[in-house]
Motif scaffolding. Sequence first.
Motif, short mmCIF file in Angstrom:
data_model
loop_
_atom_site.label_atom_id
_atom_site.label_comp_id
_atom_site.label_asym_id
_atom_site.label_seq_id
_atom_site.Cartn_x
_atom_site.Cartn_y
_atom_site.Cartn_z
N GLN A 196 0.85 -1.19 0.00
CA GLN A 196 0.00 0.00 0.00
C GLN A 196 0.89 1.24 0.00
N GLU A 197 0.74 2.08 -1.01
CA GLU A 197 1.55 3.30 -1.06
C GLU A 197 1.23 4.19 0.14
N CYS A 198 2.26 4.92 0.60
CA CYS A 198 2.10 5.68 1.83
C CYS A 198 3.02 6.89 1.81
N GLU A 199 2.54 8.01 2.31
CA GLU A 199 3.37 9.18 2.48
C GLU A 199 4.39 8.93 3.58
N VAL A 200 5.53 9.60 3.50
CA VAL A 200 6.63 9.35 4.43
C VAL A 200 6.24 9.64 5.87
N THR A 201 5.31 10.56 6.09
CA THR A 201 4.93 10.94 7.44
C THR A 201 3.80 10.09 8.02
N GLU A 202 3.37 9.07 7.27
CA GLU A 202 2.22 8.28 7.68
C GLU A 202 2.60 6.82 7.93
N ILE A 203 1.64 6.03 8.35
CA ILE A 203 1.83 4.60 8.61
C ILE A 203 0.76 3.81 7.88
N VAL A 204 1.04 2.54 7.67
CA VAL A 204 0.05 1.60 7.15
C VAL A 204 -0.09 0.48 8.17
N GLU A 205 -1.32 0.12 8.47
CA GLU A 205 -1.58 -0.91 9.47
C GLU A 205 -2.35 -2.08 8.86
N ASP A 206 -1.84 -3.27 9.07
CA ASP A 206 -2.59 -4.49 8.78
C ASP A 206 -3.29 -4.86 10.08
N THR A 207 -4.55 -4.49 10.19
CA THR A 207 -5.24 -4.62 11.47
C THR A 207 -5.40 -6.07 11.91
N ALA A 208 -5.59 -6.96 10.94
CA ALA A 208 -5.79 -8.36 11.29
C ALA A 208 -4.54 -8.97 11.91
#
Length: 219
Positions: free
Chosen positions: A172-184
Amino acid sequence: MTKKIAVILSGCGVYDGSEIQESVITLLRLDQRGCQVQCFAPDVAQKHVINHLNGEEMPESRNVLVESARIARGEVKDIALANADDFDALIVPGGFGAAKNLSSFASDGAACSVNLQVQALAEAFAEARKPVGLICISPALAAKIYGPGVTCTIGTDAETAQAIEKMGGTHQECEVTEIVEDTARKLVSTPAYMSAKTISEAAAGINKLVDRVIELTQA
């Protein structure tokens, strides 16, 4: 209650070990949040040693555990001694050491393998449904830890994202200041210096990652 967090280092220096600024930002944020931290690293030889002044390979050998002690001020243990039962979460900073010393991703791409002790520890956290934070290039190992379908980010680097997808992960593309979460899976990732142009940009995402990992220990 004080949260206990394990941090895996991969040497000392962006080109052949842990990215120092990412590692220090991570350790600082964990300390600011009142966590008890223990650093670990594999007791193995580095893939190679890079002169960080000119980027050239140097004709010498260094040990990943010994080099990691530079960042941890000596407070680092052999990963063979790590037990996921003793900790609430795991975080792995980036740097090419994650792709060279913790795994063979730098040379083998999607066909890479992960250091057996590193993989065993990470899988133990995953199986126990304990939160894991992967920073910079280290999310490239997510599919090796969690299996097909895991969601993560390394930012916007197309080649690395393609390798993640080839291993069965979902990028998942993401801005440098953000996070990506796989909630499961309670997996959190952030691009840091895969995209960052400044230490402040890297810190923004890393701080969010650390904060979210701590939050997930309470979920």
